[in-house]
Scaffold this motif. Structure first.
Motif, PDB file in Angstrom:
ATOM      1  N   ALA A  68     -16.337   4.728  34.649  1.00 51.70           N
ATOM      2  CA  ALA A  68     -16.297   3.840  35.807  1.00 51.70           C
ATOM      3  C   ALA A  68     -15.000   3.963  36.593  1.00 51.70           C
ATOM      4  N   GLY A  69     -14.125   4.883  36.187  1.00 50.96           N
ATOM      5  CA  GLY A  69     -12.883   5.094  36.921  1.00 50.96           C
ATOM      6  C   GLY A  69     -11.658   4.648  36.144  1.00 50.96           C
ATOM      7  N   ILE A  70     -10.492   5.137  36.554  1.00 52.42           N
ATOM      8  CA  ILE A  70      -9.254   4.770  35.874  1.00 52.42           C
ATOM      9  C   ILE A  70      -8.962   3.285  36.119  1.00 52.42           C
ATOM     10  N   GLU A  71      -8.382   2.650  35.132  1.00 56.54           N
ATOM     11  CA  GLU A  71      -8.142   1.207  35.206  1.00 56.54           C
ATOM     12  C   GLU A  71      -7.272   0.805  36.397  1.00 56.54           C
ATOM     13  N   PRO A  72      -6.166   1.503  36.695  1.00 54.51           N
ATOM     14  CA  PRO A  72      -5.352   1.070  37.834  1.00 54.51           C
ATOM     15  C   PRO A  72      -6.113   1.102  39.158  1.00 54.51           C
ATOM     16  N   LEU A  73      -6.973   2.089  39.342  1.00 52.03           N
ATOM     17  CA  LEU A  73      -7.723   2.164  40.587  1.00 52.03           C
ATOM     18  C   LEU A  73      -8.770   1.056  40.655  1.00 52.03           C
ATOM     19  N   ARG A  74      -9.429   0.792  39.564  1.00 54.19           N
ATOM     20  CA  ARG A  74     -10.413  -0.288  39.578  1.00 54.19           C
ATOM     21  C   ARG A  74      -9.744  -1.639  39.847  1.00 54.19           C
ATOM     22  N   ARG A  75      -8.546  -1.847  39.295  1.00 53.97           N
ATOM     23  CA  ARG A  75      -7.841  -3.098  39.567  1.00 53.97           C
ATOM     24  C   ARG A  75      -7.412  -3.183  41.031  1.00 53.97           C
ATOM     25  N   ALA A  76      -6.986  -2.064  41.600  1.00 55.11           N
ATOM     26  CA  ALA A  76      -6.585  -2.052  43.006  1.00 55.11           C
ATOM     27  C   ALA A  76      -7.779  -2.320  43.916  1.00 55.11           C
ATOM     28  N   ILE A  77      -8.921  -1.731  43.607  1.00 58.35           N
ATOM     29  CA  ILE A  77     -10.139  -1.978  44.384  1.00 58.35           C
ATOM     30  C   ILE A  77     -10.535  -3.442  44.275  1.00 58.35           C
ATOM     31  N   GLY A  98     -17.015   6.206  41.768  1.00 61.55           N
ATOM     32  CA  GLY A  98     -17.973   7.292  41.624  1.00 61.55           C
ATOM     33  C   GLY A  98     -17.715   8.439  42.573  1.00 61.55           C
ATOM     34  N   VAL A  99     -18.656   9.364  42.607  1.00 61.88           N
ATOM     35  CA  VAL A  99     -18.520  10.595  43.390  1.00 61.88           C
ATOM     36  C   VAL A  99     -18.964  10.306  44.823  1.00 61.88           C
ATOM     37  N   GLY A 100     -18.061   9.722  45.591  1.00 61.91           N
ATOM     38  CA  GLY A 100     -18.362   9.311  46.949  1.00 61.91           C
ATOM     39  C   GLY A 100     -19.210   8.047  46.968  1.00 61.91           C
ATOM     40  N   SER A 101     -19.234   7.375  48.116  1.00 61.44           N
ATOM     41  CA  SER A 101     -20.097   6.195  48.216  1.00 61.44           C
ATOM     42  C   SER A 101     -21.560   6.595  48.068  1.00 61.44           C
ATOM     43  N   THR A 102     -21.889   7.825  48.478  1.00 59.70           N
ATOM     44  CA  THR A 102     -23.262   8.298  48.287  1.00 59.70           C
ATOM     45  C   THR A 102     -23.581   8.444  46.810  1.00 59.70           C
ATOM     46  N   GLY A 103     -22.631   8.967  46.017  1.00 58.18           N
ATOM     47  CA  GLY A 103     -22.845   9.070  44.581  1.00 58.18           C
ATOM     48  C   GLY A 103     -23.025   7.715  43.928  1.00 58.18           C
ATOM     49  N   VAL A 104     -22.263   6.727  44.384  1.00 57.58           N
ATOM     50  CA  VAL A 104     -22.416   5.373  43.829  1.00 57.58           C
ATOM     51  C   VAL A 104     -23.741   4.772  44.285  1.00 57.58           C
ATOM     52  N   GLU A 227     -24.037 -12.591  43.195  1.00 61.54           N
ATOM     53  CA  GLU A 227     -24.868 -12.258  42.036  1.00 61.54           C
ATOM     54  C   GLU A 227     -26.064 -11.399  42.402  1.00 61.54           C
ATOM     55  N   ARG A 228     -26.336 -11.276  43.712  1.00 62.02           N
ATOM     56  CA  ARG A 228     -27.483 -10.483  44.156  1.00 62.02           C
ATOM     57  C   ARG A 228     -27.072  -9.300  45.026  1.00 62.02           C
ATOM     58  N   THR A 229     -25.817  -8.900  44.953  1.00 63.85           N
ATOM     59  CA  THR A 229     -25.330  -7.872  45.873  1.00 63.85           C
ATOM     60  C   THR A 229     -24.552  -6.783  45.150  1.00 63.85           C
ATOM     61  N   ILE A 230     -24.836  -5.546  45.520  1.00 62.83           N
ATOM     62  CA  ILE A 230     -24.020  -4.394  45.137  1.00 62.83           C
ATOM     63  C   ILE A 230     -23.318  -3.913  46.403  1.00 62.83           C
ATOM     64  N   THR A 231     -22.002  -4.008  46.419  1.00 61.89           N
ATOM     65  CA  THR A 231     -21.205  -3.627  47.586  1.00 61.89           C
ATOM     66  C   THR A 231     -20.660  -2.224  47.391  1.00 61.89           C
ATOM     67  N   LEU A 232     -20.935  -1.339  48.347  1.00 65.82           N
ATOM     68  CA  LEU A 232     -20.457   0.038  48.277  1.00 65.82           C
ATOM     69  C   LEU A 232     -19.462   0.315  49.390  1.00 65.82           C
ATOM     70  N   SER A 233     -18.412   1.048  49.054  1.00 63.24           N
ATOM     71  CA  SER A 233     -17.470   1.537  50.058  1.00 63.24           C
ATOM     72  C   SER A 233     -16.782   2.765  49.468  1.00 63.24           C
ATOM     73  N   GLY A 234     -15.670   3.164  50.066  1.00 67.31           N
ATOM     74  CA  GLY A 234     -15.017   4.361  49.563  1.00 67.31           C
ATOM     75  C   GLY A 234     -13.832   4.757  50.416  1.00 67.31           C
ATOM     76  N   PHE A 235     -13.359   5.959  50.180  1.00 64.99           N
ATOM     77  CA  PHE A 235     -12.120   6.441  50.796  1.00 64.99           C
ATOM     78  C   PHE A 235     -12.355   7.508  51.862  1.00 64.99           C
ATOM     79  N   LEU A 246     -14.910  10.445  46.796  1.00 61.15           N
ATOM     80  CA  LEU A 246     -14.454   9.257  46.074  1.00 61.15           C
ATOM     81  C   LEU A 246     -15.016   8.007  46.740  1.00 61.15           C
ATOM     82  N   GLY A 247     -15.808   7.278  46.002  1.00 60.10           N
ATOM     83  CA  GLY A 247     -16.326   6.021  46.494  1.00 60.10           C
ATOM     84  C   GLY A 247     -16.347   5.000  45.374  1.00 60.10           C
ATOM     85  N   TYR A 248     -16.772   3.792  45.689  1.00 55.79           N
ATOM     86  CA  TYR A 248     -16.807   2.760  44.654  1.00 55.79           C
ATOM     87  C   TYR A 248     -17.883   1.732  44.961  1.00 55.79           C
ATOM     88  N   GLY A 249     -18.275   1.044  43.907  1.00 60.47           N
ATOM     89  CA  GLY A 249     -19.202  -0.064  44.026  1.00 60.47           C
ATOM     90  C   GLY A 249     -18.648  -1.280  43.320  1.00 60.47           C
TER      91      GLY A 249
END
Length: 397
Positions: A68-77, A98-104, A227-235, A246-249
């Motif tokens: 799910a990614g390195i801990e410092p990056l997940r905390r920053a997100i 994840g691998v881009g917002s598309t990958g997530v 509780e009903r939402t998956i939010t996607l974004s990225g770099f 590089l993206g994240y959810g």
């Protein structure tokens, strides 16, 4: 069996072909043109991010990370989503890199959807959303939404929802239309999520590209929505690293955990050195960077839209993102080479050496976009000025 015959393909692969968005790149290169089609965002990567990448490589930060990614990056997100987006995520366990917002998006879609499920997709849509949803086996229910001046129609969505509908995809700011969902529209959508027991996947990759005071609102920030939402974004878009993938959810931990495991199965993890580099986006770049980014894109939007208006296009100026989905009804009546979107795309390529994307690429029925082309203005200003000069020279009266 003929030894020269190709193997049979899985049904999910039978209809796969290169997207119109990516194929235009090849055609532009053939005429040594300027690509205003694919959203490659070929602006320079900020120096702090490049410096962090070099540092990570020097320090051999090269082994697999947590899926799910390195801990410092997940905390920053997490901190960014809480402070900037007002999303009430409580823990890094709610974050997946994840691998881009598309990958997530792939991880989210395959976590939620399967044969027998239905999912709502608004038109015009981003083609990768549609194609990925189809791979899950779910049935897509299309709901017209329109461009920047259009409003979400609750009745139209309710007419598309059935007992099998499980999810809805929201892209705001939107590719290709430039529409930005308002707080009121999103609040109406939250009501529908509860009424019909739905989950929303929101693609917010263009969240910083906003114009004329438009506000970006994350659906998950609204009451009773997280509780009903998956939010996607990225770099990729904000920091000009589309090829870094590089993206994240951000989602409630039970959903995020399954998305992370799906991410592990599909990709193992996002590229580790680049995860370390992405920390610079939060630690070394500040609000001034975003303000300058918005000012720079506003200048590009003005140049692009004014040029298209000058050569005869109908231009709905986008409220967000960095695309213009422009119409050419008038040109089709007065000029040869504009009979439909495919012809217009060819005409711009041959006469102005400018690549675009056909409007039909963004609709279930391609005919609905046959009098539209999408233009991307995420280019360095000298290149964009040259592109606009070529368009004016070729088509201005």
């Amino acid at each position: 069996m003929d030894p020269a015959a190709p193997p049979s393909f899985a049904a999910r692969a039978d209809d796969l072909q290169q997207s119109a968005i990516r194929s235009v790149t090849r055609r532009v290169n053939e005429v040594d043109g300027i690509n205003l089609g694919q959203g490659v965002c070929d602006l320079p990567t900020p120096e702090p991010i490049k410096a962090r990448a070099h540092q990570a490589l020097r320090e051999d930060a090269s082994i697999y990370s947590h899926y799910a990614g390195i801990e410092p990056l997940r905390r920053a997100i997490l901190k960014k989503e809480q402070a900037h987006n007002e999303v009430p995520a409580p823990s890094p366990e709610d974050v997946v890199v994840g691998v881009g917002s598309t990958g997530v998006f792939v991880s989210a879609a395959f976590t939620l959807l399967e044969d027998g499920d239905e999912v709502i997709l608004f038109e015009p849509f981003y083609g990768y959303h549609r194609n990925i949803l189809e791979l899950t086996g779910a049935t897509i229910r299309y709901v017209p939404l329109g461009g920047p001046e259009s409003m979400f129609d609750r009745a139209a969505m309710e007419a598309a929802v059935t007992e099998n509908t499980k999810a809805v995809v929201v892209n705001t700011p939107a590719n290709p239309s430039g529409k930005v969902w308002t707080r009121e529209e999103l609040s109406t959508l939250v009501d529908l999520l509860h009424d019909h027991d739905l989950v929303a996947i929101t693609d917010e990759i263009y969240e910083y590209m906003l114009y004329d005071g438009t506000e970006h609102v994350s659906l998950a920030s609204l009451p009773d929505a997280y509780e009903r939402t998956i939010t996607l974004s990225g770099f990729s878009k904000a920091y000009n690293v589309t090829g870094w993938r590089l993206g994240y959810g951000v989602a409630p931990a039970p959903i995020a955990e399954k998305m992370g495991l799906m991410n592990d199965l599909l990709y193992i993890c996002a590229p580790r050195p680049l995860q370390h580099a992405a920390l610079a986006a939060f630690e070394d770049l500040d609000d001034e960077y975003v303000a300058q980014l918005q000012a720079d894109y506003a200048e590009r939007r003005t140049l692009m839209c004014e040029t298209l208006e000058a050569i005869g296009f109908d231009v709905p100026w986008p409220d967000g993102a960095y695309y213009v989905l422009a119409g050419f009804d008038e040109l089709s009546d007065t000029r040869a080479g504009f009979a439909d979107d495919a012809a217009a795309c060819d005409t711009l390529l041959q006469e102005a050496h400018i690549g675009t994307v056909t409007g039909g690429s963004f609709y279930r029925r391609p005919a609905d976009g046959k009098r539209q082309l999408r233009f991307c203005f995420a280019k360095e200003m000298p290149v964009l000025r040259q592109a606009c000069d070529q368009l004016r020279d070729a088509f201005a009266d």
